[in-house]
Design an enzyme around this catalytic site. Structure first.
Site, mmCIF file in Angstrom:
data_model
loop_
_atom_site.group_PDB
_atom_site.id
_atom_site.type_symbol
_atom_site.label_atom_id
_atom_site.label_comp_id
_atom_site.label_asym_id
_atom_site.label_seq_id
_atom_site.Cartn_x
_atom_site.Cartn_y
_atom_site.Cartn_z
ATOM 1 N N CYS A 1 -16.220 2.296 -7.670
ATOM 2 C CA CYS A 1 -17.566 2.340 -8.256
ATOM 3 C C CYS A 1 -18.417 3.386 -7.537
ATOM 4 O O CYS A 1 -18.659 3.286 -6.332
ATOM 5 C CB CYS A 1 -18.224 0.973 -8.146
ATOM 6 S SG CYS A 1 -19.970 0.965 -8.588
ATOM 7 N N ASP B 1 -17.804 43.182 5.517
ATOM 8 C CA ASP B 1 -17.365 43.927 6.690
ATOM 9 C C ASP B 1 -16.377 44.981 6.163
ATOM 10 O O ASP B 1 -15.878 44.867 5.047
ATOM 11 C CB ASP B 1 -16.678 42.967 7.667
ATOM 12 C CG ASP B 1 -16.067 43.690 8.859
ATOM 13 O OD1 ASP B 1 -16.743 44.570 9.412
ATOM 14 O OD2 ASP B 1 -14.906 43.387 9.194
#
Length: 707
Positions: free
Chosen positions: A12, A405
């Site tokens: 649940c 980079d």
């Protein structure tokens, strides 16, 4: 201290949210996360906590889910109870069948007892499928827990029975339980997908006992130590990271990288756990324990990804907390105010309030949204992209600026001879040979690239015995004598101090100028090669709507500008120290659009500060790199920039499906709240607004799992 429990049988979503919320309130406990998909509760227990932690947690869990088992040791198989699922399905089939038969008696027959037979069938059907809901409702009321889906369904259906809506009450309970069953099946499907993904976990390792006769025994991979020798037979998974000491084979690394093309592994090669040996016998020296191995880290990343919730996921959890009580209060007002003050009929207004109660359960959102994010994370993993949480998947989808980079990210990070320019009277091979002899004693990357090129072209190594008078001129180059000939190799400064007339090259890359017996012979160009798919990745990012591409590098402006021009990157910043990269990235973050994100892509080793500062840090080429996995939010498991395309597409598809569910669920529910309060919508329409919407939302979410 980190503690992990398995909440076996928890299905649940609403109860899971309540359990997590209440455990967070325990003094001394922090970083609480409950992953409904693999039913794992994880938290950090501080020194200030006193008492029995297991009892404290169990008390809260059983307050909301008495039938859930709290286990300290995980199953690790991600399995669900097939027996429980079959039992629920059986009761649902019987109950639903009785309901359908009751509807036939109510509407198709008109003899004297048909109405009573129909009511009897409805009653049996109601209690067969709804007893669990009623029991949970009563139990929760006694504990002071009112505002949940059990209370909503119980009150709504009992109220409907009270006003004579027997078929409607039974229909609500039957369809609600069918919806709950399908939601549980959706969770089971997701668990199965993760279980399949976790299939890369090795079951055993063949530990070598006697090397001379290849005698081995099967052991638990966790018992193998660094330096041990293991055997990998054809068809077996590699259980631990290591280096091949003997043998040759093709490795299927699809589970790690998402690539179907096998890779060749031989003596001296590093191999990663989770790879499958397709042929040949491999003998491997273990370099990492199981806990530090690649397969273990991948499993840990995927299993714990759901603990980092996206903003929309957090919002819906909070929304559900207040939405249900507000609608219940509205239903109470509708049931009482008009009859008391305006003379309305009690039966009419109570009926309207019951319709609102049925609609009020936010199951569609509470279940489908976390399931959607987890499905997206699982789909990305299958493509070789590890995403550490729904929040980072969301950031990928909202990317506005992407910063790269250079070395090891867009370029290969390996120097290579890319050109040789020879002067008249000298051959290209002669210039390369002279450079190779000059660099024969150097270990510098540039020197090694020249030696590699010479070796590849001539299939032999430099004869060092022929060299004499070797002199290294600091900051300039090398002077050496080979078979009576003086060779000079170095930069333009060396040529100038030796008074050698030469033509300075303006080509991209590092230049090594060569002179033979004080006469300029030519120039060798060396550069860090751009990866094959870097250009495609940059172009695709722009095609996907990323507004700006940027490159940050510590390399020279000449090299950086040349790479940026080749790849068509919008902005480039060069000659940056690590602290300069941080400052520049911070400035770029201020340029991103509202509610958008900035991503940084680096190699994950020397870019950790920048990876941490970005909204989403992406480690490139990081397979097997501890630093990358620790520093990044997203790990691309190969060194291909094109994996970014997969990452962004999966993230955006996931976001699209999730917002479809949100808009559809809230739109339908608000519409029927209005229609129900006006008396236009009946209980049957309310069933669609609640159960139907939940089912459609979950089925829509399954599309993510199928990417």
């Amino acid at each position: 201290m980190i503690r992990v429990y398995t909440l076996e049988g928890l299905e649940c979503a609403n109860c899971a949210a309540k359990i997590e919320r209440n455990i967070k309130k325990i003094e001394g406990i922090s970083d609480v996360s409950l992953n409904l998909i693999n039913t794992t509760l994880k938290f950090d227990v501080g020194e200030e906590f006193s008492g029995d932690i297991y009892q404290a947690v169990s008390k809260i869990v059983h307050k909301y889910e008495p039938d859930v088992s709290v286990l300290e040791k995980r199953d690790d198989k991600g399995e669900i109870s097939a027996k429980t699922g079959k039992s629920k399905a059986a009761w649902l089939i019987i109950g639903s069948s009785l309901f359908v038969i009751g509807m036939i008696f109510e509407h198709a027959f008109s003899f004297a007892l048909s109405e009573y037979i129909a009511i009897g069938l409805f009653a049996v059907s109601y209690f067969l499928v709804g007893t669990k809901v009623l029991v949970r409702m009563i139990r929760n009321i006694l504990k002071g827990q009112i505002f949940d889906e059990n209370f909503l369904m119980g009150v709504a259906t009992l109220g409907a029975i009270g006003i004579g809506e027997y078929s409607g009450a039974t229909a609500v309970m039957v369809f609600y339980m069918i919806g709950e069953f399908f939601q549980e099946m959706a969770v089971a499907k997701s668990k199965k997908n993760i279980s399949e993904l976790m299939d890369i976990r090795p079951d055993y390792a063949n530990l070598l006992i006697n090397l001379s006769i290849n005698e081995y025994k099967k052991v638990d991979p966790q018992s193998v130590k660094i330096g041990d020798i293991i055997l990998i037979k054809p068809g077996e998974k590699i259980p631990l990271d290591g280096i091949v000491v003997e043998g040759e084979a093709m490795l299927n690394m699809a589970a790690l990288t998402g690539e179907s093309i096998p890779r060749k592994a031989g003596k001296g090669d590093q191999v990663l756990s989770g790879s499958v040996n397709q042929n040949g016998l491999l003998t491997i020296e273990v370099t990492k324990t199981f806990g530090e191995s690649t397969v273990s880290k991948i499993i840990d990343l995927v299993e714990n990804a759901a603990s980092r919730k996206a903003k929309v996921e957090t919002f819906i959890t909070k929304f559900a907390r207040y939405y249900t009580p507000v609608v219940m209060a509205l239903a109470l007002l509708i049931a009482t105010v008009p009859p008391l003050f305006f003379g309305g009929l009690w039966a009419d207004w109570v009926y309207r309030s019951l319709v609102l109660l049925i609609i009020a359960c936010p199951c569609a959102l509470v279940m489908s949204i976390p399931l959607g994010f987890f499905g997206g994370i699982g789909s990305a993993s299958k493509k070789g992209v590890l995403v550490k949480g729904g929040n980072f998947l969301e950031a990928l989808a909202d990317m506005d600026i992407i910063v790269f980079d250079k070395t090891g990210t867009l370029t290969k990070g390996v120097f290579k001879v890319t050109g040789i320019k020879n002067e008249p009277g000298f051959r290209e091979e002669q210039v390369l040979e002279a450079a190779a002899y000059a660099e024969a004693f150097s270990n510098h990357p540039i020197a090694l690239s020249i030696l590699d090129e010479y070796g590849e072209r001539n299939e032999r190594e430099v004869n060092k015995d022929s060299l004499s008078a070797y002199t290294e001129i600091a900051g300039h180059g090398v002077s050496v004598n080979s078979m009576g000939q003086t060779i000079l190799a170095g930069n333009e400064k060396l040529m100038k101090i030796k008074n050698i007339s030469f033509k300075e090259s303006d080509d991209f890359g590092t230049k090594v100028y060569i002179a033979l017996d004080n006469k300029y012979a030519g120039c060798i160009l060396i550069s860090d090669e751009i990866k094959n798919d870097s250009k495609n990745a940059i172009s695709a990012m722009k095609g996907l709507g990323v507004r700006k591409t940027v490159m940050l590098t510590g390399d020279s402006s000449e090299v950086a500008n040349a790479v940026a021009a080749e790849l068509k990157i919008d902005e480039v910043y060069s000659s940056l120290l690590p602290q300069d990269k941080v400052e520049k990235l911070d400035a770029l973050r201020s340029q991103r659009q509202a509610r958008k994100s900035l991503a940084f892509v680096g190699d994950g080793i020397n870019d950790a500060p920048v990876l941490a500062l970005a909204d989403v840090g992406i480690a490139m080429g990081a397979l097997g790199s501890d630093a990358a996995i620790e520093a990044a939010d997203v790990v691309l498991m190969t060194d291909e920039p094109s994996k970014l395309i997969d990452a962004v597409k999966v993230a955006r598809y996931t976001k699209k499906i999730i917002w479809q569910n949100i808009i559809f669920a809230l739109g339908v529910q608000f519409l029927f709240l209005v229609l129900g309060s006006m008396g236009v919508a009946s209980i049957w329409e309310a069933i669609f607004a609640d159960v139907g919407v939940s089912l459609l939302a979950v089925l829509n979410t399954w599309r993510i799992l199928k990417i």
